[in-house]
Design a protein around this motif. Structure first.
Motif, PDB file in Angstrom:
ATOM      1  N   TRP A 191       0.814  -1.214   0.000  1.00 45.53           N
ATOM      2  CA  TRP A 191       0.000   0.000   0.000  1.00 45.53           C
ATOM      3  C   TRP A 191       0.846   1.262   0.000  1.00 45.53           C
ATOM      4  CZ3 TRP A 191      -4.543  -0.112  -1.887  1.00 45.53           C
ATOM      5  CH2 TRP A 191      -5.211  -1.340  -1.907  1.00 45.53           C
ATOM      6  N   VAL A 192       2.069   1.215   0.507  1.00 45.60           N
ATOM      7  CA  VAL A 192       2.978   2.353   0.319  1.00 45.60           C
ATOM      8  C   VAL A 192       3.313   2.485  -1.171  1.00 45.60           C
ATOM      9  CG1 VAL A 192       5.294   3.257   0.797  1.00 45.60           C
ATOM     10  CG2 VAL A 192       3.932   2.282   2.643  1.00 45.60           C
ATOM     11  N   MET A 193       3.569   1.348  -1.830  1.00 48.47           N
ATOM     12  CA  MET A 193       3.855   1.376  -3.263  1.00 48.47           C
ATOM     13  C   MET A 193       2.648   1.876  -4.057  1.00 48.47           C
ATOM     14  SD  MET A 193       5.902  -2.247  -3.579  1.00 48.47           S
ATOM     15  CE  MET A 193       5.980  -2.200  -5.369  1.00 48.47           C
ATOM     16  N   ALA A 194       1.454   1.410  -3.683  1.00 44.05           N
ATOM     17  CA  ALA A 194       0.247   1.834  -4.397  1.00 44.05           C
ATOM     18  C   ALA A 194       0.021   3.334  -4.240  1.00 44.05           C
ATOM     19  CB  ALA A 194      -0.966   1.052  -3.894  1.00 44.05           C
ATOM     20  N   LEU A 195       0.226   3.858  -3.027  1.00 39.74           N
ATOM     21  CA  LEU A 195       0.074   5.294  -2.829  1.00 39.74           C
ATOM     22  C   LEU A 195       1.105   6.067  -3.644  1.00 39.74           C
ATOM     23  CD1 LEU A 195      -0.749   5.763   0.967  1.00 39.74           C
ATOM     24  CD2 LEU A 195      -2.301   5.632  -0.977  1.00 39.74           C
ATOM     25  N   GLY A 196       2.280   5.496  -3.811  1.00 40.65           N
ATOM     26  CA  GLY A 196       3.282   6.133  -4.668  1.00 40.65           C
ATOM     27  C   GLY A 196       2.798   6.247  -6.100  1.00 40.65           C
ATOM     28  N   ASN A 197       2.113   5.216  -6.589  1.00 39.46           N
ATOM     29  CA  ASN A 197       1.531   5.276  -7.941  1.00 39.46           C
ATOM     30  C   ASN A 197       0.381   6.271  -8.003  1.00 39.46           C
ATOM     31  OD1 ASN A 197       3.284   3.316  -8.805  1.00 39.46           O
ATOM     32  ND2 ASN A 197       1.784   1.665  -8.860  1.00 39.46           N
ATOM     33  N   LEU A 198      -0.346   6.397  -6.909  1.00 39.09           N
ATOM     34  CA  LEU A 198      -1.530   7.249  -6.877  1.00 39.09           C
ATOM     35  C   LEU A 198      -1.168   8.731  -6.853  1.00 39.09           C
ATOM     36  CD1 LEU A 198      -4.649   7.306  -6.614  1.00 39.09           C
ATOM     37  CD2 LEU A 198      -4.331   7.264  -4.130  1.00 39.09           C
ATOM     38  N   GLY A 199      -0.249   9.112  -5.967  1.00 45.51           N
ATOM     39  CA  GLY A 199       0.155  10.504  -5.865  1.00 45.51           C
ATOM     40  C   GLY A 199      -0.921  11.385  -5.246  1.00 45.51           C
ATOM     41  N   GLY A 200      -0.609  12.678  -5.149  1.00 45.52           N
ATOM     42  CA  GLY A 200      -1.547  13.636  -4.585  1.00 45.52           C
ATOM     43  C   GLY A 200      -1.141  14.071  -3.193  1.00 45.52           C
ATOM     44  N   ALA A 201      -1.551  15.267  -2.827  1.00 44.04           N
ATOM     45  CA  ALA A 201      -1.171  15.823  -1.527  1.00 44.04           C
ATOM     46  C   ALA A 201      -1.717  15.004  -0.365  1.00 44.04           C
ATOM     47  CB  ALA A 201      -1.668  17.270  -1.424  1.00 44.04           C
ATOM     48  N   GLU A 202      -2.864  14.341  -0.571  1.00 47.76           N
ATOM     49  CA  GLU A 202      -3.507  13.616   0.531  1.00 47.76           C
ATOM     50  C   GLU A 202      -2.723  12.409   1.012  1.00 47.76           C
ATOM     51  OE1 GLU A 202      -6.782  15.539  -1.927  1.00 47.76           O
ATOM     52  OE2 GLU A 202      -4.905  14.491  -2.277  1.00 47.76           O
ATOM     53  N   ILE A 203      -1.809  11.897   0.190  1.00 51.29           N
ATOM     54  CA  ILE A 203      -1.116  10.673   0.594  1.00 51.29           C
ATOM     55  C   ILE A 203       0.027  10.957   1.569  1.00 51.29           C
ATOM     56  CG2 ILE A 203      -1.659   9.701  -1.675  1.00 51.29           C
ATOM     57  CD1 ILE A 203       1.402   9.598  -2.179  1.00 51.29           C
ATOM     58  N   TYR A 204       0.506  12.209   1.629  1.00 52.06           N
ATOM     59  CA  TYR A 204       1.704  12.458   2.434  1.00 52.06           C
ATOM     60  C   TYR A 204       1.529  12.088   3.904  1.00 52.06           C
ATOM     61  CZ  TYR A 204       5.708  14.480   4.663  1.00 52.06           C
ATOM     62  OH  TYR A 204       6.834  14.633   5.417  1.00 52.06           O
ATOM     63  N   LEU A 206      -0.136   9.830   5.204  1.00 50.49           N
ATOM     64  CA  LEU A 206      -0.181   8.380   5.352  1.00 50.49           C
ATOM     65  C   LEU A 206       1.195   7.746   5.225  1.00 50.49           C
ATOM     66  CD1 LEU A 206      -3.419   7.594   3.278  1.00 50.49           C
ATOM     67  CD2 LEU A 206      -3.176   7.683   5.763  1.00 50.49           C
ATOM     68  N   ILE A 207       2.012   8.268   4.308  1.00 53.39           N
ATOM     69  CA  ILE A 207       3.320   7.630   4.099  1.00 53.39           C
ATOM     70  C   ILE A 207       4.414   8.231   4.977  1.00 53.39           C
ATOM     71  CG2 ILE A 207       2.771   6.972   1.726  1.00 53.39           C
ATOM     72  CD1 ILE A 207       4.538   9.278   0.794  1.00 53.39           C
ATOM     73  N   ALA A 208       4.169   9.405   5.564  1.00 54.11           N
ATOM     74  CA  ALA A 208       5.216  10.074   6.345  1.00 54.11           C
ATOM     75  C   ALA A 208       5.814   9.185   7.437  1.00 54.11           C
ATOM     76  CB  ALA A 208       4.673  11.371   6.939  1.00 54.11           C
ATOM     77  N   PRO A 209       5.011   8.429   8.215  1.00 54.27           N
ATOM     78  CA  PRO A 209       5.632   7.591   9.264  1.00 54.27           C
ATOM     79  C   PRO A 209       6.602   6.559   8.706  1.00 54.27           C
ATOM     80  CG  PRO A 209       3.275   7.823   9.647  1.00 54.27           C
ATOM     81  CD  PRO A 209       3.539   8.373   8.288  1.00 54.27           C
ATOM     82  N   TYR A 210       6.397   6.140   7.474  1.00 53.69           N
ATOM     83  CA  TYR A 210       7.273   5.118   6.907  1.00 53.69           C
ATOM     84  C   TYR A 210       8.597   5.689   6.411  1.00 53.69           C
ATOM     85  CZ  TYR A 210       3.463   1.857   7.404  1.00 53.69           C
ATOM     86  OH  TYR A 210       2.478   1.061   7.942  1.00 53.69           O
ATOM     87  N   LEU A 211       8.720   7.001   6.329  1.00 55.69           N
ATOM     88  CA  LEU A 211       9.989   7.619   5.955  1.00 55.69           C
ATOM     89  C   LEU A 211      11.034   7.452   7.049  1.00 55.69           C
ATOM     90  CD1 LEU A 211       8.544  10.879   4.383  1.00 55.69           C
ATOM     91  CD2 LEU A 211       9.793   9.089   3.146  1.00 55.69           C
ATOM     92  N   VAL A 212      10.573   7.186   8.275  1.00 59.21           N
ATOM     93  CA  VAL A 212      11.498   6.989   9.399  1.00 59.21           C
ATOM     94  C   VAL A 212      11.298   5.612  10.041  1.00 59.21           C
ATOM     95  CG1 VAL A 212      11.768   9.436   9.900  1.00 59.21           C
ATOM     96  CG2 VAL A 212       9.862   8.191  10.924  1.00 59.21           C
ATOM     97  N   ASP A 213      10.669   4.718   9.317  1.00 57.43           N
ATOM     98  CA  ASP A 213      10.408   3.374   9.835  1.00 57.43           C
ATOM     99  C   ASP A 213      11.731   2.609  10.001  1.00 57.43           C
ATOM    100  OD1 ASP A 213       7.758   1.493  10.031  1.00 57.43           O
ATOM    101  OD2 ASP A 213       9.515   0.315   9.438  1.00 57.43           O
ATOM    102  N   LYS A 214      11.751   1.675  10.940  1.00 53.71           N
ATOM    103  CA  LYS A 214      12.960   0.869  11.154  1.00 53.71           C
ATOM    104  C   LYS A 214      13.234  -0.071   9.988  1.00 53.71           C
ATOM    105  CE  LYS A 214      12.668   0.860  16.223  1.00 53.71           C
ATOM    106  NZ  LYS A 214      12.534   0.015  17.433  1.00 53.71           N
TER     107      LYS A 214
END
Length: 288
Positions: A191-204, A206-214
């Motif tokens: 779903w992180v990959m799918a949101l990457g395909n989707l794009g748009g300001a609304e996804i940020y 949702l994906i922000a916590p995974y930018l610092v995930d372990k």
């Protein structure tokens, strides 16, 4: 895609030529076969029935199935698109034919609601071997539609956001696993990959916590997902990933994805980030 005039050769002859081309690694000839099949489909709607027999017959080899699917996609007429939609929905059809059909949906022109509905239906069933491909393809189809009209395919857009949000809530422990959560996806990478395909300001958000995930691979996919997020938050997150992600690969990836935002590349704080990571600078070809 290859375009050829209808030759009058039957579907079996065209697919046979495709198989020989595939065996000889002659990809140009194989694509010509798909173009010829598409021309035959356009000239004679009854050819659809012959293609149906190949796709569901259970005897065709992988290269013939792929050519048949590509021929349907290249034809682009209502009958061909309807058969493609039926193919991706039907679990009895060969999995590799369904996979190629779903992948082809991303390139089709004139996507209608029946195609979107089919992709949504397949993406909901995680027991289906092609549900991951359907989820990612649906996001790409919606992204392309919304580039032309910002509010296009709003129902599918909301569906993708809701699926991702519930999956991430379960992954973060915000939802406790119970019998009621069995329908929630447990595949945050997808779903992180799918949101990457989707794009748009609304996804940020949702994906922000995974930018610092372990988990390094999830950070990688989250960085990649920033490519279609047109906000300052995403821009700054990409710079931060260039500077601070523990993985050298992820830092280089952040630099590469910055190419989707070329207007920011030469700003001083971006150059400063690149100076601190020469590998990232090299990936962009930037002399710092």
């Amino acid at each position: 895609r290859a375009k050829r005039a209808a030759t009058g050769r039957g579907v079996a002859d065209v697919l046979g030529a495709s198989g020989r081309a595939h065996k000889a690694r002659n990809w140009h000839a194989r694509r010509n076969a798909a173009g010829e099949l598409a021309a035959n489909l356009a000239a004679d709607p009854k050819v659809v029935d012959d293609v149906r027999a190949v796709l569901w017959g259970g005897k065709a080899k992988a290269d013939a199935l792929r050519t048949a699917v590509e021929g349907l996609g290249t034809a682009g007429n209502p009958a061909s698109t309807a058969l493609l939609t039926e193919l991706i929905r039907d679990k009895r059809a060969p999995t590799n034919a369904r996979w190629h059909g779903i992948a082809l949906m991303v390139t089709l022109h004139g996507i209608d609601s029946t195609v979107v509905d089919a992709l949504i239906a397949v993406s909901q069933d995680e027991r289906d071997p092609v549900y991951k491909t359907a989820s990612a393809a649906l996001a790409a189809v919606v992204h392309r539609a919304r580039k032309k009209a910002p509010m296009a395919e709003q129902r599918a857009y909301n569906y993708l956001l809701a699926r991702a949000e519930s999956c991430f809530a379960l992954d973060h422990g915000d939802i406790r696993p119970t019998g009621a959560t069995e329908s929630i996806s447990q595949n945050p990478t997808l779903w992180v990959m799918a949101l990457g395909n989707l794009g748009g300001a609304e996804i940020y958000p949702l994906i922000a916590p995974y930018l610092v995930d372990k988990r390094r691979w999830l950070r990688r996919h989250a960085i990649e997902a920033l490519r279609f997020v047109p906000t300052n938050e995403a821009r700054l997150a990409m710079i931060k990933a260039m500077q601070r992600d523990p993985s050298p690969y992820n830092r280089r990836l952040a630099a590469e994805k910055a190419l989707y935002h070329p207007q920011y590349l030469m700003e001083e704080h971006v150059l400063r980030a690149l100076r601190e990571d020469q590998d990232a600078a090299a990936a962009l070809g930037v002399n710092t």
